[in-house]
Motif scaffolding. Structure first.
Motif, short mmCIF file in Angstrom:
data_model
loop_
_atom_site.label_atom_id
_atom_site.label_comp_id
_atom_site.label_asym_id
_atom_site.label_seq_id
_atom_site.Cartn_x
_atom_site.Cartn_y
_atom_site.Cartn_z
N LYS A 81 1.03 -1.26 0.03
CA LYS A 81 0.11 0.03 -0.11
C LYS A 81 0.90 1.15 0.04
N ARG A 82 0.27 2.38 0.33
CA ARG A 82 1.03 3.65 0.04
C ARG A 82 2.18 3.68 1.15
N PHE A 83 1.80 3.59 2.39
CA PHE A 83 2.72 3.84 3.50
C PHE A 83 3.26 2.36 4.29
N SER A 84 4.36 1.99 4.16
CA SER A 84 4.92 0.76 4.46
C SER A 84 5.91 1.03 5.67
N VAL A 85 6.13 -0.20 6.59
CA VAL A 85 7.31 -0.10 7.31
C VAL A 85 8.04 -1.36 7.21
N VAL A 86 9.47 -0.72 7.02
CA VAL A 86 10.68 -1.28 6.42
C VAL A 86 11.72 -1.88 7.54
N VAL A 87 11.99 -3.09 7.72
CA VAL A 87 12.87 -3.59 8.63
C VAL A 87 13.88 -3.89 8.05
N GLY A 88 14.35 -3.99 6.95
CA GLY A 88 15.65 -4.27 6.50
C GLY A 88 15.70 -4.07 4.83
N SER A 89 17.03 -3.89 4.39
CA SER A 89 17.20 -3.38 3.27
C SER A 89 18.59 -4.11 2.63
N PHE A 90 18.34 -4.65 1.57
CA PHE A 90 19.52 -5.73 1.01
C PHE A 90 19.65 -5.60 -0.55
N GLN A 91 20.79 -5.81 -0.89
CA GLN A 91 20.96 -5.88 -2.33
C GLN A 91 21.27 -7.43 -2.64
N ASN A 92 21.37 -8.33 -1.76
CA ASN A 92 21.31 -9.68 -1.98
C ASN A 92 20.23 -10.54 -1.69
N PRO A 93 19.49 -10.91 -2.68
CA PRO A 93 18.06 -11.62 -2.59
C PRO A 93 17.96 -12.61 -1.51
N THR A 94 19.06 -13.48 -1.14
CA THR A 94 19.21 -14.57 -0.22
C THR A 94 19.02 -13.67 0.96
N ASN A 95 19.51 -12.88 1.48
CA ASN A 95 19.53 -12.07 2.65
C ASN A 95 18.16 -11.61 2.88
#
Length: 158
Positions: A81-95
């Motif tokens: 949806k419009r507003f989201s809570v993000v707990v992680g940001s990765f470049q590696n799809p496995t992580n």
């Protein structure tokens, strides 16, 4: 006798050279972590400043990062949806998948989203209103303290 000495010297040199060999995977892991930090700090747009609704005690302004995200391959687009809570940001799809599975094990309806820079965002909750997202982020921070103390809000730039 010379053959035995030569063979033992060759064996000792082989063992000593192989034990000093650098581990490529350790270098790769360190490189990927540094790259993730570098990409995460590069914001194409400045973060918007929103103020939390007035409660009984005045709260600090809430930062919401605005970027265009779309669901990662195989994910349900209706959960974003419009507003989201993000707990992680990765470049590696496995992580990213690993953290998503961990959060699903905790009872969250996690979804993976990707931005224009190719970063994978692990989103644990998504709402239509900013206030609901702020409340959810605060609940996640307190439930998983200190693990997700840096959980943040994302506004999908539709």
């Amino acid at each position: 006798m010379k053959k035995i000495i030569f063979a033992s010297l060759a064996l000792i040199s082989l063992v000593s050279l192989s034990s000093c060999k650098a581990k490529q995977s350790a270098y790769r892991k360190a490189y990927e972590q540094a790259k993730q930090r570098e990409v995460a700090t590069q914001d194409t747009k400045p973060a918007a400043q929103y103020e939390a609704p007035a409660a009984s005690t005045p709260a600090a302004p809430v930062t919401v990062r605005k970027e265009r995200v779309s669901t990662y391959s195989g994910e349900d687009a209706t959960r974003l949806k419009r507003f989201s809570v993000v707990v992680g940001s990765f470049q590696n799809p496995t992580n990213a998948r690993s953290l998503k599975e961990r959060m699903e094990g905790q009872g969250y309806n996690a979804v993976l989203a990707t931005n224009d820079a190719g970063m994978l965002r692990v989103i644990v909750a998504s709402f239509d209103t900013r206030d609901e997202a702020i409340a959810s982020r605060d609940a996640i921070r307190s439930r998983f303290a200190p693990d997700f103390k840096d959980a943040w809000l994302l506004e999908n730039d539709l």
